[in-house]
Scaffold this motif. Structure first.
Motif, PDB file in Angstrom:
ATOM      1  N   MET A   1      -3.138  21.343  37.295  1.00 15.53           N
ATOM      2  CA  MET A   1      -1.749  21.146  37.705  1.00 15.53           C
ATOM      3  C   MET A   1      -0.768  21.187  36.612  1.00 15.53           C
ATOM      4  N   THR A   2      -1.019  20.608  35.811  1.00 17.53           N
ATOM      5  CA  THR A   2      -0.099  20.192  34.412  1.00 17.53           C
ATOM      6  C   THR A   2       0.372  21.607  33.893  1.00 17.53           C
ATOM      7  N   SER A   3      -0.791  22.430  33.754  1.00 19.17           N
ATOM      8  CA  SER A   3      -0.339  24.011  33.193  1.00 19.17           C
ATOM      9  C   SER A   3       0.315  24.742  34.022  1.00 19.17           C
ATOM     10  N   PHE A   4       0.239  24.510  35.278  1.00 22.54           N
ATOM     11  CA  PHE A   4       1.011  25.211  36.258  1.00 22.54           C
ATOM     12  C   PHE A   4       2.325  24.728  36.071  1.00 22.54           C
ATOM     13  N   ARG A   5       2.952  23.533  36.142  1.00 22.48           N
ATOM     14  CA  ARG A   5       4.110  23.132  35.801  1.00 22.48           C
ATOM     15  C   ARG A   5       4.650  23.549  34.491  1.00 22.48           C
ATOM     16  N   THR A   6       3.893  23.734  33.358  1.00 24.76           N
ATOM     17  CA  THR A   6       4.349  24.096  32.183  1.00 24.76           C
ATOM     18  C   THR A   6       4.601  25.501  32.160  1.00 24.76           C
ATOM     19  N   THR A   7       3.814  26.307  32.764  1.00 25.40           N
ATOM     20  CA  THR A   7       4.031  27.933  33.024  1.00 25.40           C
ATOM     21  C   THR A   7       5.127  28.032  33.922  1.00 25.40           C
ATOM     22  N   ASP A   8       5.497  27.217  34.927  1.00 23.86           N
ATOM     23  CA  ASP A   8       6.584  27.421  35.803  1.00 23.86           C
ATOM     24  C   ASP A   8       7.772  26.904  35.239  1.00 23.86           C
ATOM     25  N   SER A   9       7.858  26.071  34.324  1.00 23.40           N
ATOM     26  CA  SER A   9       8.891  25.580  33.604  1.00 23.40           C
ATOM     27  C   SER A   9       9.370  26.487  32.414  1.00 23.40           C
ATOM     28  N   LYS A  10       8.373  27.370  32.069  1.00 16.92           N
ATOM     29  CA  LYS A  10       8.718  28.385  31.014  1.00 16.92           C
ATOM     30  C   LYS A  10       9.226  29.429  31.586  1.00 16.92           C
ATOM     31  N   ARG A  11       8.646  29.748  32.994  1.00 17.79           N
ATOM     32  CA  ARG A  11       9.442  30.780  33.689  1.00 17.79           C
ATOM     33  C   ARG A  11      10.904  30.478  34.037  1.00 17.79           C
ATOM     34  N   GLU A  12      11.102  29.666  34.534  1.00 21.12           N
ATOM     35  CA  GLU A  12      12.407  29.143  34.817  1.00 21.12           C
ATOM     36  C   GLU A  12      13.344  29.062  33.604  1.00 21.12           C
ATOM     37  N   GLU A  13      12.773  28.592  32.441  1.00 22.22           N
ATOM     38  CA  GLU A  13      13.549  28.592  31.189  1.00 22.22           C
ATOM     39  C   GLU A  13      13.985  30.086  30.749  1.00 22.22           C
ATOM     40  N   PHE A  14      12.912  30.971  31.136  1.00 21.38           N
ATOM     41  CA  PHE A  14      13.327  32.323  30.541  1.00 21.38           C
ATOM     42  C   PHE A  14      14.189  33.016  31.450  1.00 21.38           C
ATOM     43  N   ARG A  15      14.219  32.647  32.738  1.00 22.57           N
ATOM     44  CA  ARG A  15      14.800  33.205  33.654  1.00 22.57           C
ATOM     45  C   ARG A  15      16.083  32.831  33.538  1.00 22.57           C
ATOM     46  N   LYS A  16      16.618  31.542  32.895  1.00 17.92           N
ATOM     47  CA  LYS A  16      17.964  31.002  32.658  1.00 17.92           C
ATOM     48  C   LYS A  16      18.528  31.790  31.485  1.00 17.92           C
ATOM     49  N   TYR A  17      17.486  31.959  30.647  1.00 21.34           N
ATOM     50  CA  TYR A  17      17.795  32.832  29.387  1.00 21.34           C
ATOM     51  C   TYR A  17      18.421  34.321  29.797  1.00 21.34           C
ATOM     52  N   LEU A  18      17.630  34.763  30.578  1.00 26.00           N
ATOM     53  CA  LEU A  18      18.007  36.354  31.144  1.00 26.00           C
ATOM     54  C   LEU A  18      19.135  36.145  31.718  1.00 26.00           C
ATOM     55  N   GLU A  19      19.643  35.231  32.569  1.00 24.86           N
ATOM     56  CA  GLU A  19      20.692  34.975  33.510  1.00 24.86           C
ATOM     57  C   GLU A  19      22.026  35.017  32.507  1.00 24.86           C
ATOM     58  N   LYS A  20      21.824  34.022  31.634  1.00 23.40           N
ATOM     59  CA  LYS A  20      22.808  33.491  30.511  1.00 23.40           C
ATOM     60  C   LYS A  20      23.440  34.827  29.715  1.00 23.40           C
ATOM     61  N   THR A  21      22.193  35.725  29.227  1.00 22.76           N
ATOM     62  CA  THR A  21      22.612  36.675  28.326  1.00 22.76           C
ATOM     63  C   THR A  21      23.060  38.012  29.105  1.00 22.76           C
ATOM     64  N   GLY A  22      23.126  37.964  30.517  1.00 20.51           N
ATOM     65  CA  GLY A  22      23.436  39.182  31.120  1.00 20.51           C
ATOM     66  C   GLY A  22      22.505  39.994  31.516  1.00 20.51           C
ATOM     67  N   VAL A  23      21.328  39.631  31.190  1.00 12.58           N
ATOM     68  CA  VAL A  23      20.238  40.896  31.298  1.00 12.58           C
ATOM     69  C   VAL A  23      19.717  41.077  32.724  1.00 12.58           C
ATOM     70  N   LEU A  24      19.907  40.222  33.607  1.00  6.00           N
ATOM     71  CA  LEU A  24      19.491  39.939  35.198  1.00  6.00           C
ATOM     72  C   LEU A  24      20.490  40.810  35.582  1.00  6.00           C
ATOM     73  N   ASP A  25      21.832  40.475  35.290  1.00  2.37           N
ATOM     74  CA  ASP A  25      22.963  41.165  35.846  1.00  2.37           C
ATOM     75  C   ASP A  25      22.818  42.690  35.914  1.00  2.37           C
ATOM     76  N   CYS A  26      22.546  43.097  34.395  1.00  8.53           N
ATOM     77  CA  CYS A  26      22.316  44.467  34.007  1.00  8.53           C
ATOM     78  C   CYS A  26      21.372  45.202  34.910  1.00  8.53           C
ATOM     79  N   ILE A  27      20.345  44.771  34.775  1.00  4.00           N
ATOM     80  CA  ILE A  27      18.846  45.274  35.615  1.00  4.00           C
ATOM     81  C   ILE A  27      19.174  45.307  37.006  1.00  4.00           C
ATOM     82  N   THR A  28      19.930  44.319  37.591  1.00  3.92           N
ATOM     83  CA  THR A  28      20.017  44.340  38.976  1.00  3.92           C
ATOM     84  C   THR A  28      21.151  45.391  39.232  1.00  3.92           C
ATOM     85  N   LYS A  29      22.148  45.516  38.588  1.00  2.00           N
ATOM     86  CA  LYS A  29      23.137  46.758  38.731  1.00  2.00           C
ATOM     87  C   LYS A  29      22.245  48.170  38.623  1.00  2.00           C
ATOM     88  N   VAL A  30      21.683  48.246  37.589  1.00  2.00           N
ATOM     89  CA  VAL A  30      20.790  49.540  37.586  1.00  2.00           C
ATOM     90  C   VAL A  30      20.067  49.833  38.748  1.00  2.00           C
TER      91      VAL A  30
END
Length: 104
Positions: A1-30
Motif C-alpha cells: 500500500m505504501t508503494s502505491f502511495r509513493t507511485t501515486d504521489s510521483k505521478r501527481e508531482e510529474f503531472r503538476k510539473y507538466l502542467e506548470k511547464t505548459g506541456v499538458l496544454d500544448c499536447i491537449t491543443k495538438v
C-alpha cells in the motif's frame, strides 16, 4: 500500500510539473486539432510531430535566410565566371608547351 502511495504521489508531482511547464496544454491543443481534422491523417505520429513543432522559425528569419541564399548564389555565379575568365587568360598567356621527348 505504501508503494502505491509513493507511485501515486510521483505521478501527481510529474503531472503538476507538466502542467506548470505548459506541456499538458500544448499536447491537449495538438490532440484537439487532430480530433477536429475532417480527414484524419494516415500517420497520426507524423501529424503530432509536425504540429508540436508548429512554432518553427519566424517568418522574418526565413525571409532573411532566403535573401542570403539568393545573394550567395549570385556571388557564386560571379566567382565562377571570374574563375573561367582567369583560366582562359592563363591559357592565352602560357606558351604552348611541346611534349618533351625523353632522352635515352
Amino acid at each position: 500500500m505504501t508503494s502505491f502511495r509513493t507511485t501515486d504521489s510521483k505521478r501527481e508531482e510529474f503531472r503538476k510539473y507538466l502542467e506548470k511547464t505548459g506541456v499538458l496544454d500544448c499536447i491537449t491543443k495538438v490532440l484537439v486539432v487532430l480530433y477536429e481534422e475532417p480527414e484524419k491523417p494516415n500517420n497520426a505520429m507524423d501529424f503530432l510531430r509536425q504540429n508540436l513543432n508548429a512554432t518553427g522559425p519566424k517568418t522574418a528569419d526565413v525571409e532573411a535566410l532566403k535573401l542570403e541564399v539568393t545573394e550567395l548564389r549570385q556571388k557564386c555565379e560571379k566567382l565562377q565566371e571570374e574563375n573561367n575568365d582567369l583560366k582562359a587568360r592563363l591559357q592565352q598567356l602560357e606558351p604552348a608547351t611541346e611534349p618533351e621527348i625523353p632522352e635515352n
